[in-house]
Design a protein around this motif. Structure first.
Motif, PDB file in Angstrom:
ATOM      1  N   ASP A  80      23.460  13.101  22.651  1.00  0.00           N
ATOM      2  CA  ASP A  80      23.728  12.984  24.083  1.00  0.00           C
ATOM      3  C   ASP A  80      24.105  11.549  24.439  1.00  0.00           C
ATOM      4  O   ASP A  80      25.032  11.323  25.223  1.00  0.00           O
ATOM      5  CB  ASP A  80      22.498  13.444  24.878  1.00  0.00           C
ATOM      6  CG  ASP A  80      22.200  14.905  24.625  1.00  0.00           C
ATOM      7  OD1 ASP A  80      23.088  15.737  24.877  1.00  0.00           O
ATOM      8  OD2 ASP A  80      21.095  15.215  24.126  1.00  0.00           O
ATOM      9  N   PHE A  81      23.423  10.609  23.850  1.00  0.00           N
ATOM     10  CA  PHE A  81      23.708   9.204  24.156  1.00  0.00           C
ATOM     11  C   PHE A  81      25.008   8.735  23.506  1.00  0.00           C
ATOM     12  O   PHE A  81      25.728   7.914  24.079  1.00  0.00           O
ATOM     13  CB  PHE A  81      22.500   8.341  23.774  1.00  0.00           C
ATOM     14  CG  PHE A  81      21.330   8.595  24.678  1.00  0.00           C
ATOM     15  CD1 PHE A  81      21.255   7.996  25.931  1.00  0.00           C
ATOM     16  CD2 PHE A  81      20.325   9.479  24.317  1.00  0.00           C
ATOM     17  CE1 PHE A  81      20.203   8.264  26.805  1.00  0.00           C
ATOM     18  CE2 PHE A  81      19.267   9.759  25.168  1.00  0.00           C
ATOM     19  CZ  PHE A  81      19.197   9.151  26.416  1.00  0.00           C
ATOM     20  N   SER A  82      25.336   9.276  22.343  1.00  0.00           N
ATOM     21  CA  SER A  82      26.629   8.966  21.713  1.00  0.00           C
ATOM     22  C   SER A  82      27.778   9.479  22.573  1.00  0.00           C
ATOM     23  O   SER A  82      28.766   8.763  22.799  1.00  0.00           O
ATOM     24  CB  SER A  82      26.733   9.609  20.329  1.00  0.00           C
ATOM     25  OG  SER A  82      25.757   9.106  19.473  1.00  0.00           O
ATOM     26  N   LEU A  83      27.639  10.710  23.044  1.00  0.00           N
ATOM     27  CA  LEU A  83      28.709  11.286  23.869  1.00  0.00           C
ATOM     28  C   LEU A  83      28.815  10.558  25.210  1.00  0.00           C
ATOM     29  O   LEU A  83      29.928  10.277  25.687  1.00  0.00           O
ATOM     30  CB  LEU A  83      28.466  12.793  24.060  1.00  0.00           C
ATOM     31  CG  LEU A  83      29.557  13.576  24.800  1.00  0.00           C
ATOM     32  CD1 LEU A  83      30.931  13.377  24.168  1.00  0.00           C
ATOM     33  CD2 LEU A  83      29.204  15.064  24.840  1.00  0.00           C
ATOM     34  N   ALA A  84      27.685  10.223  25.800  1.00  0.00           N
ATOM     35  CA  ALA A  84      27.692   9.481  27.070  1.00  0.00           C
ATOM     36  C   ALA A  84      28.412   8.141  26.912  1.00  0.00           C
ATOM     37  O   ALA A  84      29.255   7.780  27.743  1.00  0.00           O
ATOM     38  CB  ALA A  84      26.262   9.260  27.561  1.00  0.00           C
ATOM     39  N   ALA A  85      28.109   7.426  25.845  1.00  0.00           N
ATOM     40  CA  ALA A  85      28.734   6.115  25.617  1.00  0.00           C
ATOM     41  C   ALA A  85      30.232   6.277  25.384  1.00  0.00           C
ATOM     42  O   ALA A  85      31.043   5.467  25.872  1.00  0.00           O
ATOM     43  CB  ALA A  85      28.069   5.415  24.433  1.00  0.00           C
TER      44      ALA A  85
END
Ligand code: H2B
Length: 92
Positions: A80-85
């Protein structure tokens, strides 16, 4: 991810909001026009497919509202944090 992991990871995606239940993050992007919004969605879709991690999202004209969660884990993961970034970079 536990609450500490999530707190740490939120530092890297400061424009995103953590849900009260800690299971998802959300951000609303506003673009100059529909084509810019849809272009962002198209580019995001290619990254999502590559990550095999997909957004919950909606689009109204030039606004794209996104929620990220890992359905399989019933909560937040590094994906989720990879996609958000990646989305932050695309919209920048
Ligand atoms: N995306 C999201 N956001 N959460 C998931 O749990 C998920 C996904 N699972 N994309 C993936 C696909 C899974 O169903 C496949 C089989 O890898």
């Amino acid at each position: 991810m536990n609450a500490d992991d999530i707190k740490q990871a939120m530092n890297g995606v400061r424009a995103w909001n953590l849900a009260a239940d800690g299971r998802s993050i959300s951000r609303t992007f506003k673009f100059p026009d529909f084509i810019a919004a849809f272009g962002f969605m198209t580019r995001s879709a290619l990254i999502a497919e590559k990550l095999d991690h997909h957004p919950d999202w909606s689009n109204v004209y030039r606004t794209v509202a996104i929620t990220l969660t890992t359905h399989d884990a019933k909560g937040l993961t590094e994906l989720d944090f990879s996609l958000a970034a990646a989305m932050d970079r695309l919209a920048a």
